[in-house]
Design an enzyme around this catalytic site. Sequence first.
Site, mmCIF file in Angstrom:
data_model
loop_
_atom_site.group_PDB
_atom_site.id
_atom_site.type_symbol
_atom_site.label_atom_id
_atom_site.label_comp_id
_atom_site.label_asym_id
_atom_site.label_seq_id
_atom_site.Cartn_x
_atom_site.Cartn_y
_atom_site.Cartn_z
ATOM 1 N N ARG A 55 0.812 -1.162 0.020
ATOM 2 C CA ARG A 55 -0.023 -0.072 0.046
ATOM 3 C C ARG A 55 0.928 1.440 0.023
ATOM 4 O O ARG A 55 0.434 2.161 -0.591
ATOM 5 C CB ARG A 55 -0.929 0.015 1.300
ATOM 6 C CG ARG A 55 -2.017 1.169 0.970
ATOM 7 C CD ARG A 55 -2.934 1.438 2.244
ATOM 8 N NE ARG A 55 -3.137 0.522 3.256
ATOM 9 C CZ ARG A 55 -2.327 0.603 4.277
ATOM 10 N NH1 ARG A 55 -1.172 1.607 4.271
ATOM 11 N NH2 ARG A 55 -2.300 -0.115 5.366
ATOM 12 N N TYR A 108 -15.319 16.421 -15.307
ATOM 13 C CA TYR A 108 -15.708 15.314 -15.377
ATOM 14 C C TYR A 108 -16.638 15.112 -14.166
ATOM 15 O O TYR A 108 -16.676 15.564 -13.235
ATOM 16 C CB TYR A 108 -14.538 14.419 -15.240
ATOM 17 C CG TYR A 108 -14.847 12.868 -15.062
ATOM 18 C CD1 TYR A 108 -15.181 12.179 -16.198
ATOM 19 C CD2 TYR A 108 -14.782 12.252 -14.082
ATOM 20 C CE1 TYR A 108 -15.357 10.894 -16.314
ATOM 21 C CE2 TYR A 108 -15.159 10.847 -13.905
ATOM 22 C CZ TYR A 108 -15.318 10.014 -15.081
ATOM 23 O OH TYR A 108 -15.616 8.899 -15.038
ATOM 24 N N ASP A 180 -6.683 18.531 -15.056
ATOM 25 C CA ASP A 180 -6.811 17.069 -15.361
ATOM 26 C C ASP A 180 -6.541 17.087 -16.808
ATOM 27 O O ASP A 180 -7.070 17.466 -17.721
ATOM 28 C CB ASP A 180 -8.248 16.859 -15.079
ATOM 29 C CG ASP A 180 -8.712 15.461 -15.349
ATOM 30 O OD1 ASP A 180 -7.958 14.780 -16.367
ATOM 31 O OD2 ASP A 180 -9.669 14.788 -14.780
ATOM 32 N N LYS A 205 -7.976 5.782 -19.423
ATOM 33 C CA LYS A 205 -8.204 6.130 -20.837
ATOM 34 C C LYS A 205 -7.236 6.070 -21.442
ATOM 35 O O LYS A 205 -6.789 4.798 -21.831
ATOM 36 C CB LYS A 205 -8.804 7.447 -20.681
ATOM 37 C CG LYS A 205 -9.730 7.772 -19.621
ATOM 38 C CD LYS A 205 -11.035 7.293 -19.697
ATOM 39 C CE LYS A 205 -12.115 7.140 -18.278
ATOM 40 N NZ LYS A 205 -12.281 8.412 -17.842
HETATM 41 C C1 LIG Z 1 -12.493 9.088 -16.813
HETATM 42 C C2 LIG Z 1 -12.265 10.187 -16.224
HETATM 43 C C3 LIG Z 1 -11.650 10.482 -14.768
HETATM 44 C C4 LIG Z 1 -11.757 9.341 -13.802
HETATM 45 O O1 LIG Z 1 -11.119 8.424 -14.162
HETATM 46 P P1 LIG Z 1 -11.348 6.807 -13.283
HETATM 47 O O2 LIG Z 1 -10.128 6.183 -13.844
HETATM 48 O O3 LIG Z 1 -12.324 6.333 -14.200
HETATM 49 O O4 LIG Z 1 -11.542 7.025 -11.984
HETATM 50 C C5 LIG Z 1 -11.149 11.723 -14.498
HETATM 51 N N1 LIG Z 1 -11.247 12.764 -15.124
HETATM 52 C C6 LIG Z 1 -11.308 12.768 -16.718
HETATM 53 C C7 LIG Z 1 -11.278 13.756 -17.570
HETATM 54 C C8 LIG Z 1 -11.993 11.333 -17.216
HETATM 55 O O5 LIG Z 1 -12.338 11.284 -18.355
#
Ligand SMILES: *Cc1c(COP(=O)(O)O)cnc(C)c1O
Length: 397
Positions: A55, A108, A180, A205
Amino acid sequence: MTDTPRTIVRRTPWPESSSRAVVTPLQPSVVYSSESPDALDDQYEGRAKGYTYAREGHPNAEVLARKIDAMEGTEGGLVTGSGMAAVTAALLGCLKAGDHVLGGTQLYGRSLRMMNEELPRFGVATSLADAGDAAAIEAALRPETRMILVELVSNPTLRLADLDAIADLARRRGILLAVDNTFTTPRALRPFERGADIVIHSVTKLLAGHSDVTLGYVAARDPALREAIRVTAITLGLTPSPFDCWLAERGLYSFELRYDRAEENAARLADHLAGCPGVRELLYPMRPDHPDHDRARVLLGERGGNMVTFTLNGGRAEANAFVRAARTIAFAPTLGDIGTTISHPATSSHRALSAEGRRALGLSEGSFRISVGIEPIDLLLREFESAIAASGAASAE
Ligand SMILES: *Cc1c(COP(=O)(O)O)cnc(C)c1O
């Protein structure tokens, strides 16, 4: 009779080899044994480097983090168990009760929920403003604003944040700017080079790219903040699985190839769809008809990315017919997969909004977001064209 023991023990030597594995080993061990209490003491005091408990950190997370650091031009980034874990680590690692955090209105969905529902429960004040308008961001700042959180390209309307002006504002006012970078990726934008203090990814993603891991990444420019984020992430248990890290690292090696191919496909598909009867509106940042085209050119250069948003004529019936007819394309609420996926904001990401709220964003029942994959472009063009024709036939009925 030999005295070979009939029991097995775990701590036997690894088979000897003068050659080394080419592929990064997968290390699922939760615990690491040290030589002696003195050696463990050295580890805890930072005199020696060593893992203790997964962890707190493990080799597969570290290998992956160093590679994403290299891509982003960051240092000491942390891999987390999901993109939302990275958002959580960035916010909770940097904020305390009494602080204010300002987010873009089109963050998001779960990040919005974090802003609207979760942070206020812990005494952190939050508000939202249009990141496309630096004056609106400036007007929403408060004396206690500690952080601004934005995404460069909004989902699904693909509008661009006024990043340079916001970074300038944040610097002048001594406010942390967190970006982000999931949609844009370091291939199109490196937020640290444009003044961001914190960069966040959903590695799930485009970076991992195969829809088979859930991971995140967060890096901070300031070493003290970096450490605060790391400790918070460990304490909250936001740790990633070694296997997910191993898979994501494997995905990373083809990231640039995948990205370039998907982007080329997206540009071709966008131009094609724009000329399709039955398509009412189409958004792609590199097209001159995009409302933020000039800003996109400044911030992204030629990099339009793999996301295209379009609106079909008609309502739910036409939308249903379109999705049913697009048989080789997954109707799934994700993005960045090697395969093209389509999502329908009215029933997924933006379902919580009223029809009016969606209309204000330019979204209707006919709006779809496409995450373009790496398929042969001819196949994609044909599939979309025939699915759009099928949706048109549904409205003629
Ligand atoms: C999918 C996404 C997230 C969250 O990511 P997870 O891996 O699904 O928790 C945060 N910001 C953006 C822009 C996203 O597309």
